[in-house]
Design a protein around this motif. Structure first.
Motif, PDB file in Angstrom:
ATOM      1  N   GLU A   4       0.827  -1.210   0.000  1.00 30.10           N
ATOM      2  CA  GLU A   4       0.000   0.000   0.000  1.00 30.10           C
ATOM      3  C   GLU A   4       0.859   1.257   0.000  1.00 30.10           C
ATOM      4  N   TYR A   5       1.911   1.276   0.796  1.00 30.21           N
ATOM      5  CA  TYR A   5       2.808   2.430   0.850  1.00 30.21           C
ATOM      6  C   TYR A   5       3.555   2.609  -0.465  1.00 30.21           C
ATOM      7  N   ILE A   6       3.996   1.508  -1.041  1.00 30.30           N
ATOM      8  CA  ILE A   6       4.739   1.585  -2.299  1.00 30.30           C
ATOM      9  C   ILE A   6       3.844   2.051  -3.437  1.00 30.30           C
ATOM     10  N   LYS A   7       2.638   1.511  -3.517  1.00 27.95           N
ATOM     11  CA  LYS A   7       1.717   1.909  -4.584  1.00 27.95           C
ATOM     12  C   LYS A   7       1.230   3.355  -4.415  1.00 27.95           C
ATOM     13  N   ALA A   8       1.372   3.920  -3.216  1.00 27.61           N
ATOM     14  CA  ALA A   8       1.001   5.321  -2.992  1.00 27.61           C
ATOM     15  C   ALA A   8       2.026   6.283  -3.599  1.00 27.61           C
ATOM     16  N   ILE A   9       3.221   5.784  -3.898  1.00 25.90           N
ATOM     17  CA  ILE A   9       4.237   6.602  -4.564  1.00 25.90           C
ATOM     18  C   ILE A   9       3.830   6.733  -6.026  1.00 25.90           C
ATOM     19  N   PRO A  10       3.727   7.953  -6.535  1.00 26.92           N
ATOM     20  CA  PRO A  10       3.362   8.106  -7.955  1.00 26.92           C
ATOM     21  C   PRO A  10       4.417   7.472  -8.864  1.00 26.92           C
ATOM     22  N   LEU A  11       3.973   6.894  -9.965  1.00 26.74           N
ATOM     23  CA  LEU A  11       4.914   6.382 -10.958  1.00 26.74           C
ATOM     24  C   LEU A  11       5.732   7.535 -11.527  1.00 26.74           C
ATOM     25  N   GLY A  12       6.974   7.274 -11.816  1.00 29.24           N
ATOM     26  CA  GLY A  12       7.841   8.301 -12.370  1.00 29.24           C
ATOM     27  C   GLY A  12       8.516   9.108 -11.281  1.00 29.24           C
ATOM     28  N   TYR A  13       8.728  10.373 -11.571  1.00 31.63           N
ATOM     29  CA  TYR A  13       9.516  11.271 -10.723  1.00 31.63           C
ATOM     30  C   TYR A  13       8.626  12.140  -9.847  1.00 31.63           C
ATOM     31  N   SER A  14       9.015  12.265  -8.580  1.00 26.97           N
ATOM     32  CA  SER A  14       8.310  13.137  -7.632  1.00 26.97           C
ATOM     33  C   SER A  14       9.333  13.808  -6.718  1.00 26.97           C
ATOM     34  N   ILE A  15       8.901  14.865  -6.073  1.00 26.17           N
ATOM     35  CA  ILE A  15       9.693  15.502  -5.020  1.00 26.17           C
ATOM     36  C   ILE A  15       8.955  15.258  -3.712  1.00 26.17           C
ATOM     37  N   VAL A  16       9.699  14.785  -2.707  1.00 21.84           N
ATOM     38  CA  VAL A  16       9.098  14.506  -1.408  1.00 21.84           C
ATOM     39  C   VAL A  16       9.908  15.161  -0.304  1.00 21.84           C
ATOM     40  N   LEU A  17       9.278  15.297   0.846  1.00 18.29           N
ATOM     41  CA  LEU A  17       9.937  15.817   2.039  1.00 18.29           C
ATOM     42  C   LEU A  17      10.073  14.669   3.030  1.00 18.29           C
ATOM     43  N   PHE A  18      11.291  14.477   3.540  1.00 20.56           N
ATOM     44  CA  PHE A  18      11.558  13.430   4.510  1.00 20.56           C
ATOM     45  C   PHE A  18      12.568  13.965   5.516  1.00 20.56           C
ATOM     46  N   GLN A  19      12.207  13.959   6.768  1.00 20.44           N
ATOM     47  CA  GLN A  19      13.049  14.476   7.851  1.00 20.44           C
ATOM     48  C   GLN A  19      13.525  15.905   7.546  1.00 20.44           C
ATOM     49  N   SER A  20      12.591  16.726   7.096  1.00 18.63           N
ATOM     50  CA  SER A  20      12.822  18.144   6.790  1.00 18.63           C
ATOM     51  C   SER A  20      13.779  18.380   5.629  1.00 18.63           C
ATOM     52  N   LYS A  21      13.992  17.372   4.787  1.00 19.05           N
ATOM     53  CA  LYS A  21      14.871  17.513   3.621  1.00 19.05           C
ATOM     54  C   LYS A  21      14.107  17.065   2.377  1.00 19.05           C
ATOM     55  N   LYS A  22      14.422  17.690   1.246  1.00 15.08           N
ATOM     56  CA  LYS A  22      13.786  17.325  -0.011  1.00 15.08           C
ATOM     57  C   LYS A  22      14.547  16.176  -0.675  1.00 15.08           C
ATOM     58  N   TYR A  23      13.766  15.258  -1.252  1.00 13.33           N
ATOM     59  CA  TYR A  23      14.323  14.113  -1.962  1.00 13.33           C
ATOM     60  C   TYR A  23      13.697  14.022  -3.340  1.00 13.33           C
ATOM     61  N   ALA A  24      14.504  13.641  -4.328  1.00 10.16           N
ATOM     62  CA  ALA A  24      14.001  13.282  -5.649  1.00 10.16           C
ATOM     63  C   ALA A  24      13.653  11.798  -5.568  1.00 10.16           C
ATOM     64  N   LEU A  25      12.411  11.460  -5.849  1.00 10.57           N
ATOM     65  CA  LEU A  25      11.910  10.099  -5.687  1.00 10.57           C
ATOM     66  C   LEU A  25      11.418   9.560  -7.028  1.00 10.57           C
ATOM     67  N   THR A  26      11.862   8.367  -7.375  1.00 10.59           N
ATOM     68  CA  THR A  26      11.445   7.739  -8.625  1.00 10.59           C
ATOM     69  C   THR A  26      10.916   6.345  -8.343  1.00 10.59           C
ATOM     70  N   ARG A  27       9.738   6.062  -8.882  1.00  4.48           N
ATOM     71  CA  ARG A  27       9.166   4.712  -8.809  1.00  4.48           C
ATOM     72  C   ARG A  27       8.962   4.194 -10.223  1.00  4.48           C
ATOM     73  N   THR A  28       9.462   2.980 -10.455  1.00  2.51           N
ATOM     74  CA  THR A  28       9.311   2.318 -11.738  1.00  2.51           C
ATOM     75  C   THR A  28       8.772   0.921 -11.494  1.00  2.51           C
ATOM     76  N   ASP A  29       7.699   0.553 -12.205  1.00  3.47           N
ATOM     77  CA  ASP A  29       7.125  -0.783 -12.098  1.00  3.47           C
ATOM     78  C   ASP A  29       7.547  -1.623 -13.300  1.00  3.47           C
ATOM     79  N   PHE A  30       7.719  -2.926 -13.052  1.00  4.37           N
ATOM     80  CA  PHE A  30       8.081  -3.885 -14.087  1.00  4.37           C
ATOM     81  C   PHE A  30       7.178  -5.111 -13.958  1.00  4.37           C
ATOM     82  N   ASN A  31       7.195  -5.961 -14.974  1.00  9.30           N
ATOM     83  CA  ASN A  31       6.483  -7.246 -14.936  1.00  9.30           C
ATOM     84  C   ASN A  31       5.014  -7.087 -14.531  1.00  9.30           C
TER      85      ASN A  31
END
Length: 83
Positions: A4-31
């Motif tokens: 559930e947590y993983i599928k909540a990440i949008p596919l492709g590229y996103s910007i997220v906040l974690f521990q008061s820092k910005k992260y570039a986040l990428t999710r790619t699905d296969f199979n």
């Protein structure tokens, strides 16, 4: 639970906040969604989160890349999507 947590990440590229820092986040699905690669890199810093997640007949399997599973789970349950 993790799925559930993983599928909540949008596919492709996103910007997220974690521990008061910005992260570039990428999710790619296969199979047809049975395997997922997630990579997050701290913008302007050195931290990163990287893991693969698999769904098979044996169930769900989290495979962190050179880090403890606890770090991955903490990230998944505490980041906030910015865009």
């Amino acid at each position: 639970m993790l799925l559930e947590y993983i599928k909540a990440i949008p596919l492709g590229y996103s910007i997220v906040l974690f521990q008061s820092k910005k992260y570039a986040l990428t999710r790619t699905d296969f199979n047809e969604g049975r395997s997922t690669k997630v990579y997050a890199e701290e913008l302007g810093g050195k931290d990163l989160i990287s893991f693969n997640f698999y769904i098979s007949e044996k169930g769900e399997q989290l495979k962190p890349c050179e880090m403890p599973a606890e770090k991955v789970i903490y990230f998944l349950t505490n980041y906030h999507l910015l865009q």
